[in-house]
Design an enzyme around this catalytic site. Structure first.
Site, PDB file in Angstrom:
ATOM      1  N   LYS A   1       0.864  -1.187   0.000  1.00 57.80           N
ATOM      2  CA  LYS A   1       0.000   0.000   0.000  1.00 57.80           C
ATOM      3  C   LYS A   1       0.892   1.226   0.000  1.00 57.80           C
ATOM      4  O   LYS A   1       1.874   1.288   0.726  1.00 57.80           O
ATOM      5  CB  LYS A   1      -0.851  -0.042   1.287  1.00 57.80           C
ATOM      6  CG  LYS A   1      -1.951   0.959   1.338  1.00 57.80           C
ATOM      7  CD  LYS A   1      -3.192   0.506   0.617  1.00 57.80           C
ATOM      8  CE  LYS A   1      -4.184   1.611   0.432  1.00 57.80           C
ATOM      9  NZ  LYS A   1      -3.849   2.613  -0.598  1.00 57.80           N
TER      10      LYS A   1
ATOM     11  N   LYS B   1       4.983   1.830   8.425  1.00 58.44           N
ATOM     12  CA  LYS B   1       3.778   2.568   8.812  1.00 58.44           C
ATOM     13  C   LYS B   1       2.562   1.645   8.922  1.00 58.44           C
ATOM     14  O   LYS B   1       1.816   1.701   9.895  1.00 58.44           O
ATOM     15  CB  LYS B   1       3.513   3.653   7.750  1.00 58.44           C
ATOM     16  CG  LYS B   1       2.596   4.748   8.187  1.00 58.44           C
ATOM     17  CD  LYS B   1       2.374   5.757   7.071  1.00 58.44           C
ATOM     18  CE  LYS B   1       3.670   6.424   6.634  1.00 58.44           C
ATOM     19  NZ  LYS B   1       3.460   7.432   5.577  1.00 58.44           N
TER      20      LYS B   1
ATOM     21  N   LYS C   1       4.897   1.949  -3.186  1.00 57.77           N
ATOM     22  CA  LYS C   1       4.865   3.365  -3.586  1.00 57.77           C
ATOM     23  C   LYS C   1       5.045   3.457  -5.091  1.00 57.77           C
ATOM     24  O   LYS C   1       5.676   2.575  -5.690  1.00 57.77           O
ATOM     25  CB  LYS C   1       6.016   4.122  -2.899  1.00 57.77           C
ATOM     26  CG  LYS C   1       5.815   5.607  -2.830  1.00 57.77           C
ATOM     27  CD  LYS C   1       5.047   5.996  -1.582  1.00 57.77           C
ATOM     28  CE  LYS C   1       4.757   7.461  -1.505  1.00 57.77           C
ATOM     29  NZ  LYS C   1       4.015   7.801  -0.288  1.00 57.77           N
TER      30      LYS C   1
ATOM     31  N   THR D   1      -5.179  12.291   6.683  1.00 57.48           N
ATOM     32  CA  THR D   1      -3.762  12.383   7.070  1.00 57.48           C
ATOM     33  C   THR D   1      -3.554  13.621   7.946  1.00 57.48           C
ATOM     34  O   THR D   1      -2.937  13.535   9.022  1.00 57.48           O
ATOM     35  CB  THR D   1      -2.854  12.425   5.824  1.00 57.48           C
ATOM     36  OG1 THR D   1      -3.178  11.316   4.992  1.00 57.48           O
ATOM     37  CG2 THR D   1      -1.389  12.351   6.208  1.00 57.48           C
TER      38      THR D   1
ATOM     39  N   ASN E   1      -2.523  19.149   0.458  1.00 56.32           N
ATOM     40  CA  ASN E   1      -3.573  18.358   1.084  1.00 56.32           C
ATOM     41  C   ASN E   1      -3.334  18.199   2.591  1.00 56.32           C
ATOM     42  O   ASN E   1      -4.160  18.601   3.418  1.00 56.32           O
ATOM     43  CB  ASN E   1      -3.629  16.975   0.378  1.00 56.32           C
ATOM     44  CG  ASN E   1      -4.646  16.049   0.997  1.00 56.32           C
ATOM     45  OD1 ASN E   1      -4.838  16.038   2.219  1.00 56.32           O
ATOM     46  ND2 ASN E   1      -5.317  15.275   0.189  1.00 56.32           N
TER      47      ASN E   1
ATOM     48  N   SER F   1      -7.507   4.726   4.445  1.00 54.02           N
ATOM     49  CA  SER F   1      -7.470   3.960   3.196  1.00 54.02           C
ATOM     50  C   SER F   1      -7.865   2.507   3.463  1.00 54.02           C
ATOM     51  O   SER F   1      -8.542   1.864   2.653  1.00 54.02           O
ATOM     52  CB  SER F   1      -6.065   3.966   2.593  1.00 54.02           C
ATOM     53  OG  SER F   1      -5.871   5.133   1.835  1.00 54.02           O
TER      54      SER F   1
HETATM   55  P1  NAD Z   1       0.636  18.109  -1.892  1.00 54.88           P
HETATM   56  O1  NAD Z   1       1.249  17.975  -3.227  1.00 54.88           O
HETATM   57  O2  NAD Z   1      -0.844  18.224  -1.774  1.00 54.88           O
HETATM   58  O3  NAD Z   1       1.271  19.381  -1.125  1.00 54.88           O
HETATM   59  C1  NAD Z   1       2.652  19.582  -0.975  1.00 54.88           C
HETATM   60  C2  NAD Z   1       2.840  20.997  -0.430  1.00 54.88           C
HETATM   61  O4  NAD Z   1       4.218  21.194  -0.127  1.00 54.88           O
HETATM   62  C3  NAD Z   1       2.447  22.106  -1.427  1.00 54.88           C
HETATM   63  O5  NAD Z   1       1.843  23.160  -0.711  1.00 54.88           O
HETATM   64  C4  NAD Z   1       3.802  22.553  -1.973  1.00 54.88           C
HETATM   65  O6  NAD Z   1       3.777  23.879  -2.484  1.00 54.88           O
HETATM   66  C5  NAD Z   1       4.643  22.428  -0.715  1.00 54.88           C
HETATM   67  N1  NAD Z   1       6.081  22.374  -0.929  1.00 54.88           N
HETATM   68  C6  NAD Z   1       6.795  21.591  -1.768  1.00 54.88           C
HETATM   69  N2  NAD Z   1       8.106  21.874  -1.625  1.00 54.88           N
HETATM   70  C7  NAD Z   1       8.218  22.843  -0.681  1.00 54.88           C
HETATM   71  C8  NAD Z   1       9.306  23.554  -0.095  1.00 54.88           C
HETATM   72  N3  NAD Z   1      10.559  23.315  -0.447  1.00 54.88           N
HETATM   73  N4  NAD Z   1       9.026  24.466   0.866  1.00 54.88           N
HETATM   74  C9  NAD Z   1       7.765  24.714   1.250  1.00 54.88           C
HETATM   75  N5  NAD Z   1       6.680  24.069   0.729  1.00 54.88           N
HETATM   76  C10 NAD Z   1       6.928  23.158  -0.231  1.00 54.88           C
HETATM   77  O7  NAD Z   1       1.174  16.857  -1.051  1.00 54.88           O
HETATM   78  P2  NAD Z   1       0.516  16.201   0.247  1.00 54.88           P
HETATM   79  O8  NAD Z   1      -0.341  15.076  -0.180  1.00 54.88           O
HETATM   80  O9  NAD Z   1      -0.003  17.251   1.143  1.00 54.88           O
HETATM   81  O10 NAD Z   1       1.817  15.528   0.909  1.00 54.88           O
HETATM   82  C11 NAD Z   1       2.701  16.274   1.724  1.00 54.88           C
HETATM   83  C12 NAD Z   1       3.630  15.314   2.465  1.00 54.88           C
HETATM   84  O11 NAD Z   1       2.839  14.422   3.251  1.00 54.88           O
HETATM   85  C13 NAD Z   1       4.485  14.421   1.560  1.00 54.88           C
HETATM   86  O12 NAD Z   1       5.721  14.210   2.169  1.00 54.88           O
HETATM   87  C14 NAD Z   1       3.701  13.131   1.512  1.00 54.88           C
HETATM   88  O13 NAD Z   1       4.510  12.015   1.216  1.00 54.88           O
HETATM   89  C15 NAD Z   1       3.170  13.076   2.923  1.00 54.88           C
HETATM   90  N6  NAD Z   1       1.994  12.226   3.094  1.00 54.88           N
HETATM   91  C16 NAD Z   1       0.860  12.448   2.368  1.00 54.88           C
HETATM   92  C17 NAD Z   1      -0.254  11.634   2.573  1.00 54.88           C
HETATM   93  C18 NAD Z   1      -1.557  11.892   1.879  1.00 54.88           C
HETATM   94  O14 NAD Z   1      -2.565  11.265   2.254  1.00 54.88           O
HETATM   95  N7  NAD Z   1      -1.637  12.784   0.923  1.00 54.88           N
HETATM   96  C19 NAD Z   1      -0.187  10.571   3.492  1.00 54.88           C
HETATM   97  C20 NAD Z   1       0.978  10.386   4.229  1.00 54.88           C
HETATM   98  C21 NAD Z   1       2.070  11.230   4.023  1.00 54.88           C
END
Ligand code: NAD
Length: 430
Positions: free
Chosen positions: A82, A106, A118, A204, A235, A363
């Site tokens: 997953k 996780k 992934k 999340t 997100n 999920s």
């Molecule tokens: P997303 O693409 O929706 O948002 C990413 C955000 O980070 C955006 O606002 C982007 O502008 C910002 N960003 C990127 N680089 C940056 C930088 N150098 N400085 C400041 N801001 C920056 O992604 P997401 O789904 O919110 O995921 C964010 C993190 O959470 C990732 O590491 C992802 O692996 C982790 N994560 C996400 C989920 C999920 O359900 N979406 C679950 C577990 C972990």
């Protein structure tokens, strides 16, 4: 065959500190603590399957683009692999291997019957029109189709992908099969109208905040009035911001890829969300001081939430950080050497594999709903998410106290023990 000492040395000498190096370092260190032998460690460390795909979709302007994509199934001892689909211009196969390893820990830690996986699509999603994004996602789903499925690998959103993209993945599968639904759950994080689960989008971010609440209770910090700094407003970051602000915390600084904002009095999250919906980023929002995005880690606060990409807290900026709690909403945001400095400085770190596990937990509920043709309400999702995050936090916290370890080491040890137990229960052959 490399010895355990060799693997640990290899992990220690790595200087690049990318996501994979961090994941290998954490594994080697935990295996050493638990006395996992080198045969077992070698079996666990290497991914079970690594696939590299070449996509060549025709975009709306008639041009063909060539895109590399990756799928990694790190482990499936406890269930189908997953993990989300990351779409970013700089994503590498190594990142995807590292992230899939993180998913193994996780899912094990949070206690859902999944393993780690992934995917990555090496492309910049930020400037894409909706139609071109859909074309690329569909191209990925078509080419990757034989590598995912309810019993094999079940993708979800990650950086650069969202609920709408998961809707296209699901449609690709049912369309190819010529049926209206999919035979089981092929993807999670779908729109609710297509069998997604209410509350997955916010899961999340909310889960992150549930672990912060649990930490505050243990550390005697009042969440009301607590100052929060957030890196990333996608997100996860925006949902965490909404949730923590609703509890009375003050979000004083936020950054995204375009820059940063600072307002000592607190930033109005709902208003900023409307601004971002209209303008595409936080840049130019007038009710806060504009700062460089790199300055985000210089701002003193009670709780810092990195919610962007990996390897953000490094030796270059760790000594600027002045906070009581770091809630790792992002995956692998802290390099191992910086992590040690945080521990030495007395910062309470809620590690990623615990902190952001709310997404994979919900999920799992979506998977159950689809597999059993059930309907689960948002209230049920919310109650189960908050309960599972609290129970998981408490388990890790108690372990860390009993064994005098950091929260990260405690979480890793609990997770790795379960995976080793699963392998032993299955038997080592063939
Ligand atoms: P997303 O693409 O929706 O948002 C990413 C955000 O980070 C955006 O606002 C982007 O502008 C910002 N960003 C990127 N680089 C940056 C930088 N150098 N400085 C400041 N801001 C920056 O992604 P997401 O789904 O919110 O995921 C964010 C993190 O959470 C990732 O590491 C992802 O692996 C982790 N994560 C996400 C989920 C999920 O359900 N979406 C679950 C577990 C972990």
């Amino acid at each position: 065959m490399p010895s355990l000492e060799h693997l640990i040395f290899k992990a220690k000498e790595m200087t690049k500190h990318g996501i994979l190096e961090t994941a290998k370092h954490n594994l080697a260190r935990t295996a050493e603590k638990l006395g996992v032998d080198s045969n077992m460690l070698n079996k666990i460390e290497a991914p079970k399957e690594k696939i590299e795909l070449r996509l060549s979709p025709v975009l709306s302007d008639g041009k063909v683009v060539n895109i590399e994509a990756y799928i990694v199934r790190h482990n499936d001892v406890l269930g189908p692999s997953k993990g989300g689909i990351r779409m970013a211009p700089d994503v590498t196969m190594d990142d995807i291997v590292g992230l899939s390893m993180e998913m193994t820990w996780k899912t094990s830690l949070i206690g859902v019957p999944f393993g780690g996986g992934k995917s990555g699509i090496k492309f910049d999603a930020t400037s894409l029109s909706d139609i071109d994004k859909e074309i690329i996602i569909r191209s990925f789903a078509r080419n990757a189709r034989r590598h995912f499925g309810p019993e094999l690998y079940v993708p979800a959103p990650d950086m650069g992908t969202n609920e709408a993209d998961m809707g296209h993945v699901r449609d690709c599968v049912s369309y190819s099969d010529g049926i209206s639904i999919t035979r089981g759950c092929f993807v999670t994080g779908k729109p609710v109208i297509l069998g997604g689960i209410p509350g997955r989008k916010s899961a999340t971010g909310k889960g992150v905040v549930y672990t912060v609440i649990a930490a505050c209770e243990r550390l005697g910090i009042d969440i009301k009035g607590m100052s929060v700094v957030l890196q990333g407003f996608g997100n996860v970051g925006s949902e965490a911001a909404k949730e923590i602000a609703s509890l009375g915390a003050k979000v004083i600084a936020i950054s995204d890829i375009s820059g940063g904002l600072f307002n000592e009095e607190g930033i109005d999250i709902e208003e900023l969300l409307s601004y971002v919906a209209q303008n595409g980023s936080i840049s130019g929002y007038s009710k806060a001081k504009q700062i460089a995005k790199e300055e985000i880690f210089n701002i003193a606060c009670d709780c810092l939430i990195p919610a962007a990409s990996g390897s953000q807290i490094t030796m270059k900026n760790v000594n600027n950080i002045k906070t009581k709690i770091i809630a790792e909403a992002a995956n692998a945001p802290t390099t191992p050497d910086a992590d040690k400095v945080l521990t030495d400085n007395g910062v309470f770190v809620i590690p990623d594999i615990l902190c952001n596990a709310g997404g994979v937990f919900v999920s799992y509920l979506e998977y159950v709903q689809e597999t059993q043709h059930e309907q689960i309400t948002e209230a049920q999702v919310s109650a189960r998410l908050s309960e599972r995050m609290k129970v998981s936090f408490d388990k890790v916290y108690e372990f860390s106290l009993a064994n005098k370890t950091s929260m990260r080491e405690a979480a890793m040890q609990i997770a790795l023990k379960r995976v080793v137990e699963g392998i032993n229960a299955r038997g080592l052959l063939p």
